[in-house]
Write a protein that holds these residues in place. Structure first.
Motif, PDB file in Angstrom:
ATOM      1  N   GLY A   1       0.780  -1.228   0.000  1.00 53.85           N
ATOM      2  CA  GLY A   1       0.000   0.000   0.000  1.00 53.85           C
ATOM      3  C   GLY A   1       0.814   1.281   0.000  1.00 53.85           C
ATOM      4  O   GLY A   1       0.258   2.365  -0.126  1.00 53.85           O
ATOM      5  N   ALA A   2       2.118   1.170   0.153  1.00 51.51           N
ATOM      6  CA  ALA A   2       2.985   2.357   0.151  1.00 51.51           C
ATOM      7  C   ALA A   2       3.665   2.502  -1.211  1.00 51.51           C
ATOM      8  O   ALA A   2       3.867   1.518  -1.921  1.00 51.51           O
ATOM      9  CB  ALA A   2       4.053   2.232   1.228  1.00 51.51           C
ATOM     10  N   VAL A   3       4.008   3.717  -1.540  1.00 53.48           N
ATOM     11  CA  VAL A   3       4.872   3.949  -2.689  1.00 53.48           C
ATOM     12  C   VAL A   3       6.293   4.026  -2.147  1.00 53.48           C
ATOM     13  O   VAL A   3       6.555   4.753  -1.178  1.00 53.48           O
ATOM     14  CB  VAL A   3       4.506   5.241  -3.447  1.00 53.48           C
ATOM     15  CG1 VAL A   3       5.548   5.570  -4.498  1.00 53.48           C
ATOM     16  CG2 VAL A   3       3.135   5.116  -4.093  1.00 53.48           C
ATOM     17  N   VAL A   4       7.189   3.260  -2.744  1.00 50.21           N
ATOM     18  CA  VAL A   4       8.579   3.220  -2.299  1.00 50.21           C
ATOM     19  C   VAL A   4       9.454   3.851  -3.384  1.00 50.21           C
ATOM     20  O   VAL A   4       9.446   3.409  -4.537  1.00 50.21           O
ATOM     21  CB  VAL A   4       9.044   1.772  -2.026  1.00 50.21           C
ATOM     22  CG1 VAL A   4      10.498   1.759  -1.584  1.00 50.21           C
ATOM     23  CG2 VAL A   4       8.156   1.112  -0.977  1.00 50.21           C
ATOM     24  N   VAL A   5      10.175   4.888  -2.995  1.00 48.35           N
ATOM     25  CA  VAL A   5      11.126   5.552  -3.887  1.00 48.35           C
ATOM     26  C   VAL A   5      12.511   5.095  -3.437  1.00 48.35           C
ATOM     27  O   VAL A   5      12.956   5.442  -2.341  1.00 48.35           O
ATOM     28  CB  VAL A   5      10.991   7.088  -3.816  1.00 48.35           C
ATOM     29  CG1 VAL A   5      12.016   7.754  -4.728  1.00 48.35           C
ATOM     30  CG2 VAL A   5       9.574   7.518  -4.166  1.00 48.35           C
ATOM     31  N   THR A   6      13.152   4.294  -4.282  1.00 51.89           N
ATOM     32  CA  THR A   6      14.446   3.726  -3.951  1.00 51.89           C
ATOM     33  C   THR A   6      15.542   4.540  -4.640  1.00 51.89           C
ATOM     34  O   THR A   6      15.516   4.702  -5.860  1.00 51.89           O
ATOM     35  CB  THR A   6      14.527   2.253  -4.397  1.00 51.89           C
ATOM     36  OG1 THR A   6      13.451   1.540  -3.799  1.00 51.89           O
ATOM     37  CG2 THR A   6      15.840   1.621  -3.991  1.00 51.89           C
ATOM     38  N   VAL A   7      16.468   5.037  -3.839  1.00 51.73           N
ATOM     39  CA  VAL A   7      17.561   5.858  -4.347  1.00 51.73           C
ATOM     40  C   VAL A   7      18.861   5.077  -4.184  1.00 51.73           C
ATOM     41  O   VAL A   7      19.165   4.579  -3.102  1.00 51.73           O
ATOM     42  CB  VAL A   7      17.657   7.195  -3.584  1.00 51.73           C
ATOM     43  CG1 VAL A   7      18.806   8.047  -4.112  1.00 51.73           C
ATOM     44  CG2 VAL A   7      16.337   7.949  -3.669  1.00 51.73           C
ATOM     45  N   SER A   8      19.627   4.977  -5.265  1.00 49.67           N
ATOM     46  CA  SER A   8      20.933   4.331  -5.193  1.00 49.67           C
ATOM     47  C   SER A   8      21.973   5.250  -5.819  1.00 49.67           C
ATOM     48  O   SER A   8      21.660   6.073  -6.669  1.00 49.67           O
ATOM     49  CB  SER A   8      20.904   2.980  -5.916  1.00 49.67           C
ATOM     50  OG  SER A   8      20.542   3.143  -7.265  1.00 49.67           O
ATOM     51  N   GLY A   9      23.207   5.107  -5.361  1.00 45.74           N
ATOM     52  CA  GLY A   9      24.283   5.965  -5.860  1.00 45.74           C
ATOM     53  C   GLY A   9      24.311   7.297  -5.129  1.00 45.74           C
ATOM     54  O   GLY A   9      23.836   7.413  -4.005  1.00 45.74           O
ATOM     55  N   ASP A  10      24.887   8.293  -5.782  1.00 45.60           N
ATOM     56  CA  ASP A  10      25.047   9.625  -5.193  1.00 45.60           C
ATOM     57  C   ASP A  10      23.837  10.505  -5.501  1.00 45.60           C
ATOM     58  O   ASP A  10      23.604  10.854  -6.661  1.00 45.60           O
ATOM     59  CB  ASP A  10      26.303  10.313  -5.739  1.00 45.60           C
ATOM     60  CG  ASP A  10      27.590   9.673  -5.283  1.00 45.60           C
ATOM     61  OD1 ASP A  10      27.543   8.849  -4.362  1.00 45.60           O
ATOM     62  OD2 ASP A  10      28.649   9.995  -5.855  1.00 45.60           O
ATOM     63  N   ALA A  11      23.089  10.857  -4.474  1.00 46.71           N
ATOM     64  CA  ALA A  11      21.966  11.788  -4.630  1.00 46.71           C
ATOM     65  C   ALA A  11      22.521  13.192  -4.384  1.00 46.71           C
ATOM     66  O   ALA A  11      22.879  13.536  -3.268  1.00 46.71           O
ATOM     67  CB  ALA A  11      20.856  11.451  -3.654  1.00 46.71           C
ATOM     68  N   ASP A  12      22.609  13.966  -5.450  1.00 42.84           N
ATOM     69  CA  ASP A  12      23.246  15.276  -5.356  1.00 42.84           C
ATOM     70  C   ASP A  12      22.511  16.291  -6.218  1.00 42.84           C
ATOM     71  O   ASP A  12      21.410  16.032  -6.681  1.00 42.84           O
ATOM     72  CB  ASP A  12      24.722  15.174  -5.733  1.00 42.84           C
ATOM     73  CG  ASP A  12      24.939  14.617  -7.135  1.00 42.84           C
ATOM     74  OD1 ASP A  12      23.996  14.625  -7.957  1.00 42.84           O
ATOM     75  OD2 ASP A  12      26.062  14.168  -7.417  1.00 42.84           O
TER      76      ASP A  12
END
Length: 123
Positions: A23-34
């Motif tokens: 039921g949740a939206v999952v935003v998966t971030v990998s690497g450098d978030a800049d």
């Protein structure tokens, strides 16, 4: 560094994926978030917040967050709250957790060790 490489070579390119789980939206971030990936992250979070009452940002695969990425997360949290929704953060590594602690954003966001924890605690 050899003659053919540059300082940019050492950075991990960012990946931002959006999925659904329990039921949740999952935003998966990998690497450098800049600053280079901040506009895409902002857009994905804005759309996700519009689509679900719970958005989980999973930073388990992130290697770095700069001030622009942190600013995007803060704005997304404010947007979620204004619409009666929740934004939960998974800071699964000590390095990412430390970034939140140094900036005192661990006092703003509730940090979870796992995605399952964030979804379970957020519902």
């Amino acid at each position: 560094m050899n003659a053919g490489s540059s300082a940019v070579d050492k950075y991990a390119p960012v990946g931002i994926d959006v999925s659904r789980a329990n039921g949740a939206v999952v935003v998966t971030v990998s690497g450098d978030a800049d600053l280079h990936s901040a506009p895409e992250l902002r857009d994905r979070l804005r759309t996700s917040i519009a689509d679900a009452s719970l958005v989980v940002v999973d930073l388990s695969g992130a290697t770095f967050l700069d001030s622009m990425a942190l600013g995007v997360l803060l704005a997304a949290r404010k947007n979620a709250e204004e619409h009666g929704k929740r934004l939960e953060i998974v800071a699964g590594t000590p390095e990412i957790r430390r970034i939140f602690e140094i900036t005192m954003l661990d006092r703003v966001f509730e940090l979870h060790a796992t995605r399952a924890q964030a979804i379970g605690d957020g519902v």
